[in-house]
Design an enzyme around this catalytic site. Structure first.
Site, PDB file in Angstrom:
ATOM      1  N   LYS A 174     -11.439 -39.134  -4.365  1.00 23.91           N
ATOM      2  CA  LYS A 174     -11.761 -40.002  -3.226  1.00 23.91           C
ATOM      3  C   LYS A 174     -12.472 -41.291  -3.649  1.00 23.91           C
ATOM      4  O   LYS A 174     -13.005 -41.397  -4.750  1.00 23.91           O
ATOM      5  CB  LYS A 174     -12.594 -39.220  -2.201  1.00 23.91           C
ATOM      6  N   ARG A 233     -11.035 -28.358  -2.160  1.00 19.93           N
ATOM      7  CA  ARG A 233      -9.684 -28.914  -1.972  1.00 19.93           C
ATOM      8  C   ARG A 233      -9.432 -29.996  -3.023  1.00 19.93           C
ATOM      9  O   ARG A 233     -10.131 -31.012  -3.027  1.00 19.93           O
ATOM     10  CB  ARG A 233      -9.594 -29.488  -0.551  1.00 19.93           C
TER      11      ARG A 233
END
Ligand code: 7PM
Length: 281
Positions: free
Chosen positions: A227, A261
């Site tokens: 991210k 995840r």
């Protein structure tokens, strides 16, 4: 007769009650994630990727057909169904793995449940029209993710009275809304939504204080892989974020996250195995 099927079948309740966190591998089914070889080829590339993630230790595969990237275009219902349902069916008929469907559309939820999905992963926490009803009459688990604002605009100046308390209040409200329509809290998983309406500083505060959500007594899922909070801190492009992603996975696991995840399953499983050895020592 020899039987190649596993003797025991993977169960989400066992995955969630384990004291070592499980890895959820990301399977992105948006068209830009495969080399252009038509439908059949895309499906095959997806299954090869799934087989590898399972061999690398993923317990859950998260299939996404809608991009929630800031500024991404909306996906029609038919396109999203065509992206996720065939691959869900194919995975369930071939592999002993849990499958999660990343969607906010009630129709996709319903069809995914009919086809054997184990988790509905909704970045909008079942706030969409008909979503609670779509999952109420089933036994799937639901991941309720926190997002402030909408994907298109969520990164422009997000603000909180108190970051952790505001997110906890949101979870409490969504848990109540689910319970009111017959979704038992035993079916819920919580995710604070790293990068979804949070500044860089807020994202790191959230990671530092992730264990505070344990007071809600539900399993926590953490999605940090590749991210912007990693890219912007380290000044790294998306393909150079593995080391940063592994660091966040370990920190999330140490703070009690039950599901991590990720894109890089093998490396994350290795890192978590090292952590587990330390915890067991
Ligand atoms: C572009 C930008 C593409 C961001 C994809 C993304 C999460 C999720 C996503 C998460 C849960 C990504 C995101 N992130 N579901 N779906 N938690 N539960 O980086 O953090 O994968 S999409």
């Amino acid at each position: 007769m020899s039987n190649t099927l596993p003797v025991t079948t993977l169960k989400l309740v066992d995955v969630l009650s384990s004291n070592t966190p499980s890895v959820m591998g990301i399977l992105n089914m948006t068209p830009d994630s495969f080399s252009d070889g038509g439908k059949f080829n895309q499906q095959n590339q997806a299954l090869v990727q799934v087989e590898r993630m399972i061999a690398d230790g993923a317990k859950i595969i998260d299939i996404g057909g809608e991009s929630t990237r800031p500024g991404a275009k909306d996906v029609s219902l038919n396109d999203e169904l065509a992206r996720v349902i065939p691959v869900l069916t194919a995975i369930k008929s071939r592999f002993d793995v849990l499958v999660s469907i990343d969607t906010s559309k009630s129709e996709v939820m319903g069809e995914a449940i009919a086809q054997g999905a184990d988790i509905i992963n909704d970045v909008r926490a079942l706030q969409g029209e008909g979503c609670i009803s779509a999952v109420a009459n089933s036994s799937v688990h639901v991941c309720l993710m926190h997002m402030q604002g909408q994907p298109r605009t969520m990164q422009n100046n997000p603000q909180y009275k108190n970051l952790i308390e505001d997110i906890k209040d949101f979870f409490i409200e969504r848990i109540k809304a689910c319970q009111a329509k017959g979704i038992s809290s035993q079916r819920l998983i919580l995710d604070p939504g790293f990068g979804f309406g949070k500044t860089l500083e807020q994202n790191y505060k959230l990671l530092a204080k992730l264990s505070e959500f344990e007071s809600l007594n539900l399993p926590i899922l953490a999605g940090l892989s590749r991210k912007s909070m990693i890219g912007n801190l380290l000044n790294r492009e998306v393909d150079q974020r593995l080391a940063g992603s592994l660091a966040t996975a370990i920190i999330a696991a140490q703070q009690g996250a039950k599901i991590i995840r990720v894109h890089d399953v093998k490396e994350t499983v290795d890192a978590l195995t090292v952590l587990q050895a330390v915890s067991a020592a």
